[in-house]
Design a protein around this motif. Structure first.
Motif, PDB file in Angstrom:
ATOM      1  N   GLY A 129     -70.932   6.984  29.018  1.00 13.32           N
ATOM      2  CA  GLY A 129     -72.356   6.694  29.037  1.00 13.32           C
ATOM      3  C   GLY A 129     -73.023   7.132  30.324  1.00 13.32           C
ATOM      4  O   GLY A 129     -72.375   7.649  31.252  1.00 13.32           O
ATOM      5  N   PRO A 130     -74.345   6.961  30.418  1.00  8.00           N
ATOM      6  CA  PRO A 130     -75.097   7.382  31.603  1.00  8.00           C
ATOM      7  C   PRO A 130     -74.547   6.759  32.879  1.00  8.00           C
ATOM      8  O   PRO A 130     -74.233   5.560  32.924  1.00  8.00           O
ATOM      9  CB  PRO A 130     -76.518   6.878  31.308  1.00  8.00           C
ATOM     10  N   GLY A 131     -74.393   7.583  33.906  1.00  8.20           N
ATOM     11  CA  GLY A 131     -73.879   7.116  35.182  1.00  8.20           C
ATOM     12  C   GLY A 131     -72.366   7.020  35.241  1.00  8.20           C
ATOM     13  O   GLY A 131     -71.816   6.628  36.274  1.00  8.20           O
ATOM     14  N   ARG A 132     -71.678   7.399  34.153  1.00  7.68           N
ATOM     15  CA  ARG A 132     -70.228   7.355  34.117  1.00  7.68           C
ATOM     16  C   ARG A 132     -69.669   8.764  33.918  1.00  7.68           C
ATOM     17  O   ARG A 132     -70.382   9.672  33.485  1.00  7.68           O
ATOM     18  CB  ARG A 132     -69.729   6.428  33.008  1.00  7.68           C
ATOM     19  N   THR A 133     -68.385   8.926  34.196  1.00 11.44           N
ATOM     20  CA  THR A 133     -67.766  10.252  34.197  1.00 11.44           C
ATOM     21  C   THR A 133     -66.499  10.251  33.369  1.00 11.44           C
ATOM     22  O   THR A 133     -65.715   9.294  33.409  1.00 11.44           O
ATOM     23  CB  THR A 133     -67.427  10.689  35.639  1.00 11.44           C
ATOM     24  N   ALA A 134     -66.301  11.325  32.620  1.00 11.23           N
ATOM     25  CA  ALA A 134     -65.041  11.584  31.930  1.00 11.23           C
ATOM     26  C   ALA A 134     -64.373  12.768  32.616  1.00 11.23           C
ATOM     27  O   ALA A 134     -65.018  13.756  32.951  1.00 11.23           O
ATOM     28  CB  ALA A 134     -65.274  11.895  30.455  1.00 11.23           C
ATOM     29  N   LEU A 135     -63.062  12.667  32.807  1.00 11.52           N
ATOM     30  CA  LEU A 135     -62.291  13.677  33.534  1.00 11.52           C
ATOM     31  C   LEU A 135     -61.174  14.213  32.646  1.00 11.52           C
ATOM     32  O   LEU A 135     -60.501  13.454  31.953  1.00 11.52           O
ATOM     33  CB  LEU A 135     -61.683  13.061  34.797  1.00 11.52           C
ATOM     34  N   SER A 136     -60.984  15.529  32.682  1.00  8.15           N
ATOM     35  CA  SER A 136     -59.829  16.132  32.046  1.00  8.15           C
ATOM     36  C   SER A 136     -59.391  17.326  32.886  1.00  8.15           C
ATOM     37  O   SER A 136     -59.923  17.553  33.978  1.00  8.15           O
ATOM     38  CB  SER A 136     -60.127  16.552  30.601  1.00  8.15           C
ATOM     39  N   PHE A 137     -58.430  18.089  32.369  1.00  6.88           N
ATOM     40  CA  PHE A 137     -57.835  19.173  33.148  1.00  6.88           C
ATOM     41  C   PHE A 137     -57.740  20.413  32.276  1.00  6.88           C
ATOM     42  O   PHE A 137     -57.064  20.417  31.242  1.00  6.88           O
ATOM     43  CB  PHE A 137     -56.461  18.743  33.681  1.00  6.88           C
ATOM     44  N   ALA A 138     -58.433  21.462  32.696  1.00 10.88           N
ATOM     45  CA  ALA A 138     -58.571  22.682  31.902  1.00 10.88           C
ATOM     46  C   ALA A 138     -57.419  23.653  32.180  1.00 10.88           C
ATOM     47  O   ALA A 138     -56.891  23.686  33.300  1.00 10.88           O
ATOM     48  CB  ALA A 138     -59.907  23.342  32.226  1.00 10.88           C
TER      49      ALA A 138
END
Length: 373
Positions: A114-123
């Motif tokens: 959601g707004p103000g939050r971050t999702a992280l992954s690795f490409a």
């Protein structure tokens, strides 16, 4: 009389970040050999079809009523299947399901992004992940994988400390590379995520888990000790049920209960539940097909390597191979010969799904002709 002419390009209040974007989707082309979307090439057997038809007929008698919105019987069946498949016993309350693992992932980002939050992954990794983030107004950040497409746990730990994500997405086996993550990498990520202020959910996407090589464990074995872990699966691949649209997730009960808050009412139809339960009743038969596809995959890897190509280690039902100076011309040349594969992944690489022996033979013959192998 003045006649109003509709504006061919009406002004719509589209969200700015969606302007000019094309919908996601691999090419859907009517060609003899389709090896581009990692489907199981074998259709359901007559016995599976008969049981599905019977289950749907029974469900049809009650279609005037809404289905069980918490699909208790399906969750119990999924728990039984995972116990047989990965030797992990889960309570049905720890299972969640939706219309494909895509909707499961969307539920996760709705609940924890959601707004103000971050999702992280690795490409490189699954190309839909940033779309889930975009659709939930979650910031999207990627770290890197190594040249062999493995994940360095020190790099992952550093990225988590820097970004402080609320969600980390790890595909294992990874799409499009086929790379599985060792459990020590997953536990390293879980340890780093546990230090994020406000909490961080780690999602291990095991859409292709049934195809993993012998001795490759599932992240399901880590659930008991990590309440911030979720492991997603699907019936689209190993079960050959891509058209049924049933994905599911295993996690601690509090995490699953959070997904119940954001799901739409009655999101799994009675027909979907019936089809999925009937297919689960044939798990032993369907998993026998998986073993054959594993053998086809390994033979295809050996063949590609024998032609001098680079091939990523694969624990999935597809193979990433290259490297070509002009991969698009290779892709187009195959398509011109009736073989559709996927132009995806890092520059110069192509991905081919494991098909029937006849489909694989057609792919090999076309590739030899096009690439001059």
């Amino acid at each position: 009389m003045i006649v109003a002419v509709p504006d061919s390009q009406p002004r719509l209040p589209l969200r700015p970040e969606l302007a000019g974007l094309e919908p996601y989707g691999a090419p859907q082309l009517d060609v003899p050999v389709r090896l581009n979307v990692n489907e199981n090439p074998y259709p359901p057997s007559a016995s599976v079809v008969a049981d599905i038809a019977s289950a749907v007929e029974a469900a049809a008698h009650g279609l005037n009523r809404y289905p069980d919105r918490d699909f208790a019987e399906l969750r119990a069946d999924l728990a039984d299947y995972l116990h047989r498949e990965s030797a992990v016993r889960l309570d049905p309350a720890q299972l969640w399901a939706a219309n494909g693992s895509n909707e499961v992932m969307l539920h996760l980002l709705q609940a924890f992004g959601g707004p103000g939050r971050t999702a992280l992954s690795f490409a490189p990794t699954y190309s839909m992940y940033p779309e889930y983030a975009r659709d939930t107004s979650t910031e999207w950040v990627t770290g890197r994988r190594e040249t062999d497409f493995s994940l360095d746990v020190d790099h992952a730990t550093a990225m988590i400390a820097q970004v402080r994500p609320s969600v980390v997405l790890l595909a294992s086996p990874n799409n499009p590379t086929g790379t599985a993550l060792p459990l020590e990498v997953v536990t390293g990520v879980l340890a780093a995520a546990a230090q994020v202020p406000g909490g961080c959910v780690v999602v291990v996407d095991e859409a292709y888990a049934e195809f993993r090589r012998v001795g490759t464990p599932s992240a399901l074995t880590l659930l008991a000790d990590h309440p911030h872990l979720a492991v997603s699966r699907t019936m689209s691949k190993a079960f050959g049920m891509a058209g049924a649209r049933l994905g599911y997730l295993a996690a601690g009960t509090p995490l699953v209960d959070a997904l119940r808050v954001v799901r739409l009412p009655y999101h799994l139809s009675a027909v979907t539940q019936a089809v999925a339960r009937a297919a689960l009743g044939h798990a032993t038969e369907l998993m026998a097909q998986v073993e054959g596809l594993r053998r086809e995959r390994d033979a295809l890897v050996t063949w590609l390597q024998g032609r001098g190509l680079q091939v990523a280690d694969s624990d999935a039902n597809f193979v990433l191979f290259g490297v070509f100076d002009d991969r698009h011309s290779i892709w187009q040349g195959l398509l011109d010969r009736g073989v559709l594969i996927r132009e995806t992944g890092p520059h110069g690489w192509l991905r081919v799904s494991v098909g029937t022996p006849e489909e694989t033979a057609a792919f090999k013959a076309a590739l030899v002709e096009v690439a001059g192998l």
